[in-house]
Design a protein around this motif. Sequence first.
Motif, PDB file in Angstrom:
ATOM      1  N   UNK B  90      73.432 -11.291 -37.038  1.00  0.00           N
ATOM      2  CA  UNK B  90      74.091 -10.356 -37.963  1.00  0.00           C
ATOM      3  C   UNK B  90      73.718  -8.922 -37.632  1.00  0.00           C
ATOM      4  N   UNK B  91      72.432  -8.711 -37.347  1.00  0.00           N
ATOM      5  CA  UNK B  91      71.995  -7.349 -37.003  1.00  0.00           C
ATOM      6  C   UNK B  91      72.740  -6.841 -35.762  1.00  0.00           C
ATOM      7  N   UNK B  94      76.424  -6.165 -36.699  1.00  0.00           N
ATOM      8  CA  UNK B  94      76.549  -5.002 -37.588  1.00  0.00           C
ATOM      9  C   UNK B  94      76.367  -3.704 -36.807  1.00  0.00           C
ATOM     10  N   UNK B  95      75.308  -3.637 -35.991  1.00  0.00           N
ATOM     11  CA  UNK B  95      75.077  -2.388 -35.274  1.00  0.00           C
ATOM     12  C   UNK B  95      76.135  -2.145 -34.198  1.00  0.00           C
ATOM     13  N   UNK B  98      79.122  -0.883 -36.110  1.00  0.00           N
ATOM     14  CA  UNK B  98      78.883   0.471 -36.617  1.00  0.00           C
ATOM     15  C   UNK B  98      79.025   1.505 -35.518  1.00  0.00           C
ATOM     16  N   UNK B  99      78.370   1.244 -34.384  1.00  0.00           N
ATOM     17  CA  UNK B  99      78.429   2.197 -33.282  1.00  0.00           C
ATOM     18  C   UNK B  99      79.856   2.296 -32.733  1.00  0.00           C
ATOM     19  N   UNK B 102      82.027   4.195 -35.145  1.00  0.00           N
ATOM     20  CA  UNK B 102      81.642   5.617 -35.129  1.00  0.00           C
ATOM     21  C   UNK B 102      82.187   6.314 -33.877  1.00  0.00           C
ATOM     22  N   UNK B 103      81.987   5.690 -32.719  1.00  0.00           N
ATOM     23  CA  UNK B 103      82.364   6.356 -31.472  1.00  0.00           C
ATOM     24  C   UNK B 103      83.869   6.281 -31.181  1.00  0.00           C
ATOM     25  N   UNK B 109      82.670  14.065 -36.066  1.00  0.00           N
ATOM     26  CA  UNK B 109      81.257  13.693 -35.922  1.00  0.00           C
ATOM     27  C   UNK B 109      81.012  12.954 -34.613  1.00  0.00           C
ATOM     28  N   UNK B 110      82.074  12.498 -33.979  1.00  0.00           N
ATOM     29  CA  UNK B 110      81.930  11.833 -32.681  1.00  0.00           C
ATOM     30  C   UNK B 110      83.050  12.318 -31.770  1.00  0.00           C
ATOM     31  N   UNK B 111      83.062  13.653 -31.549  1.00  0.00           N
ATOM     32  CA  UNK B 111      84.163  14.244 -30.774  1.00  0.00           C
ATOM     33  C   UNK B 111      83.870  14.251 -29.280  1.00  0.00           C
ATOM     34  N   UNK B 112      82.609  14.534 -28.928  1.00  0.00           N
ATOM     35  CA  UNK B 112      82.267  14.650 -27.506  1.00  0.00           C
ATOM     36  C   UNK B 112      81.787  13.305 -26.958  1.00  0.00           C
ATOM     37  N   UNK B 113      82.685  12.326 -26.985  1.00  0.00           N
ATOM     38  CA  UNK B 113      82.283  10.996 -26.531  1.00  0.00           C
ATOM     39  C   UNK B 113      82.693  10.783 -25.077  1.00  0.00           C
TER      40      UNK B 113
END
Lengths: 250, 173
Positions: B90-91, B94-95, B98-99, B102-103, B109-113
């Motif tokens: 699960x960990x 989930x991570x 999430x990542x 986000x990316x 908040x995640x423009x320079x990817x």
Amino acid sequence: MSRTTTAFTIGIKEQARNYVLVALLVVLPVSFITLAFAVTQDVEMPVRTLVDGETVTVMRGMPEVHGVIMTPITSALIAGLAGLFLMREAKDTDGRLAVAGYRARQVITARFGVLAAITLIVTGVSVGVMLVDFQPEHLWWFVAAMLVVSVTYGLIGMLVGAVFDRLAGMWLMLILPMLDIGLFQDPLFIQSEPEWWMKLLPGYWPVRVMVDTGLTTDVDTTLSLVWATGYLLLVAVLTIGVYYRITQEK
Amino acid sequence: MGLAQMISARAADRRLVQTGYPPRTLLATRLAALGGVTVVVAAVNYGVLWLTISPGAPVLTFVFLVLAGLVYAFLGALVGALLPRLFEGSLVVVFLAMMDAFLSGDSPLAADVPEFVEYFPLYHPKELLQEAMFQGTYTTGDLGFVAGYLLVLLVLVTAVFGVTMRTSGGWSA
């Protein structure tokens, strides 16, 4: 060696063998904090904070604001999970320590000492990783607020561990700091006066201190740190009560 | 759900394989159940979305939500087959999610990817969803990418499931 020291040492060894906690401590700070500084758009944005006792809007770089928020999220998340693990283990074993002759205050001191030690490490690592990209205006005030929010979440993790099992507790301890610090206290999202219920959340007072001492040149949030510490003490008393009750049941 | 499905059914599935059930049939039923749950979850999410934004192409939006859900359901199933521990798995999921969210999310908040973000699991489903929501259309290239992603995941899940269900040196049927 006193009984408290023995229980504390064993507790620390137990946590050091918890590879999930160790992995989180290694992976999360870099993937959350460093990444936040690296990928956030480099533009100025309005931030509401206290300056000379007045709430004003100042312009700050979005990466700095994002980094200031991601640092306590990381720390609170890991400390919360550590608290959860501690309480789950305490539920299984600490009742037996009482049978073996340990006094309640010895076990409580040892368990909460372990949580305090883990929180110190987690806070140190999180702030250390943050310092690579960003230097707060008032580092020690920032660190003090970080410690308060991390210990508070560590204790909340213990409370959650008293009620829920490891898996359900983990989900809760992932979601709580994300919502509290990452959404309801984040100046990137909340740009007007926060709702009354947002002020009741554990992150409200410490994050005010962090935004102020991290991003402005004057310290205007001494009282907020006092409130944050009061909140922490309240949660600590509640946690000790719950812990005492749970280990007595065994 | 993909992860939980794989882990909770693991012991029972092994016994079923030993009694002669073909692993592929078992896997198909597990994935079909997962597909059903994904549709329900997508429907709930669509309902919440619909309360605040009116999609340009409602059916396409729903279908792309289902596709995004399926990608992570299969990913969860793969993690569940490789790491059969609910807590640790699960960990990881989930991570990862999430990542990825986000990316891949087109947020300031995640423009320079970096460019390789477009190979992340949610990047193309998000592109499809965004286009369906705001323009009512879709790009075939994005759809093809998601289909390919699902196919690769399906092959991997089948392979790993086959290995974990192996009883005495091969398929039992």
